[in-house]
Scaffold this active site. Structure first.
Site, PDB file in Angstrom:
ATOM      1  N   HIS A 186      41.592  48.575  49.822  1.00 31.04           N
ATOM      2  CA  HIS A 186      40.222  48.945  49.418  1.00 31.04           C
ATOM      3  C   HIS A 186      39.298  49.172  50.628  1.00 31.04           C
ATOM      4  CE1 HIS A 186      41.375  48.159  45.357  1.00 31.04           C
ATOM      5  NE2 HIS A 186      41.490  46.862  45.521  1.00 31.04           N
ATOM      6  N   ASP A 224      49.873  48.676  43.793  1.00 31.44           N
ATOM      7  CA  ASP A 224      48.923  47.609  43.467  1.00 31.44           C
ATOM      8  C   ASP A 224      48.177  48.044  42.197  1.00 31.44           C
ATOM      9  OD1 ASP A 224      47.097  45.271  45.029  1.00 31.44           O
ATOM     10  OD2 ASP A 224      45.985  46.515  43.612  1.00 31.44           O
ATOM     11  N   HIS A 283      45.251  47.979  41.393  1.00 28.51           N
ATOM     12  CA  HIS A 283      43.948  48.606  41.629  1.00 28.51           C
ATOM     13  C   HIS A 283      44.108  49.889  42.445  1.00 28.51           C
ATOM     14  CE1 HIS A 283      43.170  44.220  41.070  1.00 28.51           C
ATOM     15  NE2 HIS A 283      42.348  44.732  40.180  1.00 28.51           N
ATOM     16  N   ASP A 328      49.963  42.745  41.366  1.00 35.28           N
ATOM     17  CA  ASP A 328      48.960  42.410  40.357  1.00 35.28           C
ATOM     18  C   ASP A 328      49.040  43.277  39.099  1.00 35.28           C
ATOM     19  OD1 ASP A 328      48.118  44.406  42.051  1.00 35.28           O
ATOM     20  OD2 ASP A 328      46.155  43.532  42.473  1.00 35.28           O
TER      21      ASP A 328
HETATM   22 ZN   LIG Z   1      44.936  44.813  43.488  1.00 36.76          ZN
END
Ligand SMILES: [Zn+2]
Length: 368
Positions: free
Chosen positions: A142, A178, A180, A270
């Site tokens: 991120h 991941d 996200h 995740d």
């Molecule tokens: Zn994540």
């Protein structure tokens, strides 16, 4: 065969203290026992333990990680941003973004995360091993050139991609599973065609000012990078079948056409079915098959050169099992472990509309 997979580790990963409360939020007097911040040292200690003690142990060679230099961080980050992180930590830390706390020693952990990922890439580029995995925290995907976000300070995988380019690798592909959106990695290479960025993620959109990207399929890159950013946004509950269809029907054909010389995987767990930060229901077997798919792509295009770096994965127990399964897939091995949590049904058709959206967004660039 000892040493099939080189795992890079630096103990400073444990120094990054993110505190406790109601997950990402401050403690509440309503509750007797605060929960650790999701991105904590416990999760990574469990991952290290299962790799040391589990069935893959005899195929792993442990390697020393290192700190990144300021010059290396400057490969994708603004030097003023790097300086601001160092000074913020030195002043005792605090909250960089609403979900990103740091402590005084987080600076050392962040340097170790970036440097250890670079060390893993260097080992693969030097031909010391075909596959390397960097067991690092804080995560990186991120973090944007001048912006911390979502537990991430420095964009570890983006740094490895740019480092590889500077070492003469013509085309680098990043596959990020991941749960996200890999918005930081996307941002680093959005206008470039030499680094293909692919993210499979739960539909979550922006979560604040530090995170302007949405992860939607129409974020395809711009300028000469148009078509070289692929967002596969998947609905909550996608499961093993949907993830593997996304790998088989979108990621594999795009990577096949791109023909990278190095494959990097932003390797989070995740998307697992018990993660506090995801709702994607992927099981150990799903992660094993994702690892296997990465191995096939690296073998087909990159002479086997594959570097994985740890990202999210916040179910403290199950993430470790899913990591072990992922690396078993990378090694072409069975996991050798029972799935302690396998019971959810899986619907491979769950993501049909979303995969159609990705095809439509990319139709000008890739035949899918
Ligand atoms: Zn994540």
């Amino acid at each position: 065969m000892a040493g099939d997979l080189h795992v890079f580790w630096h103990g400073d990963a444990l120094l990054h203290d993110t505190g406790s409360g109601v997950f990402e939020h401050p403690p509440l007097p309503l509750l007797a026992i605060p929960e650790l911040h999701p991105e904590n040292a416990v999760r990574i200690r469990n991952m290290k333990a299962i790799l040391e003690r589990g069935p893959l142990a005899e195929r792993i060679r442990w390697r020393h990680g290192r700190h990144a230099t300021s010059e290396e961080l400057g490969l994708v980050h603004d030097p003023e941003y790097v300086k601001s992180i160092r000074e913020f930590c030195a002043a005792g830390g605090g909250t960089l973004t609403w979900s990103t706390p740091v402590s005084r020693d987080s600076w050392e952990a962040a340097l170790a995360a970036a440097g250890t990922t670079l060390a893993a890439a260097d080992a693969v580029l030097a031909g010391e091993t075909r596959a390397a995995y960097a067991l690092v925290r804080p995560p990186g995907h991120h973090a944007q050139p001048a912006q911390a976000d979502g537990y991430c300070l420095f964009s570890n995988v983006a740094l490895a991609a740019e480092h590889a380019r500077r070492r003469g690798v013509e085309r680098v592909a990043v596959v990020d599973w991941d749960v996200h959106h890999g918005n930081g990695t996307q941002e680093c290479f959005y206008e470039r065609s030499d680094v293909l960025t692919v993210s499979l993620h739960m539909r979550h959109g922006s979560w604040g000012a530090a995170h302007p990207q949405t992860g939607a399929p129409d974020e395809v890159g711009s300028g000469s990078g148009a078509g070289y950013n692929v967002n596969v946004e998947l609905p909550p509950g996608t499961g093993d079948g949907g993830y593997l269809r996304a790998m088989g029907e979108i990621v594999t054909p795009v990577v096949d056409r791109f023909a990278p010389e190095l494959l990097l995987v932003a390797c989070g767990q995740d998307a697992n079915q018990f993660d506090p930060n995801g709702r994607q229901c992927v099981s150990m077997e799903g992660f094993r098959l994702l690892g296997e798919a990465a191995r096939v792509l690296a073998d087909r295009h990159c002479g086997g050169r594959l570097v994985l770096a740890q990202e999210g994965g916040y179910a403290r127990t199950y993430s470790a099992f899913c990591l072990h399964a992922t690396l078993a897939g990378v090694l072409g091995a069975e996991t050798g472990l029972e799935d302690p949590c396998a019971y959810l049904p899986d619907d491979p058709g769950h993501a049909d509309p979303e995969l159609a959206s990705v095809r439509a967004a990319l139709s000008a660039y890739w035949p899918l």
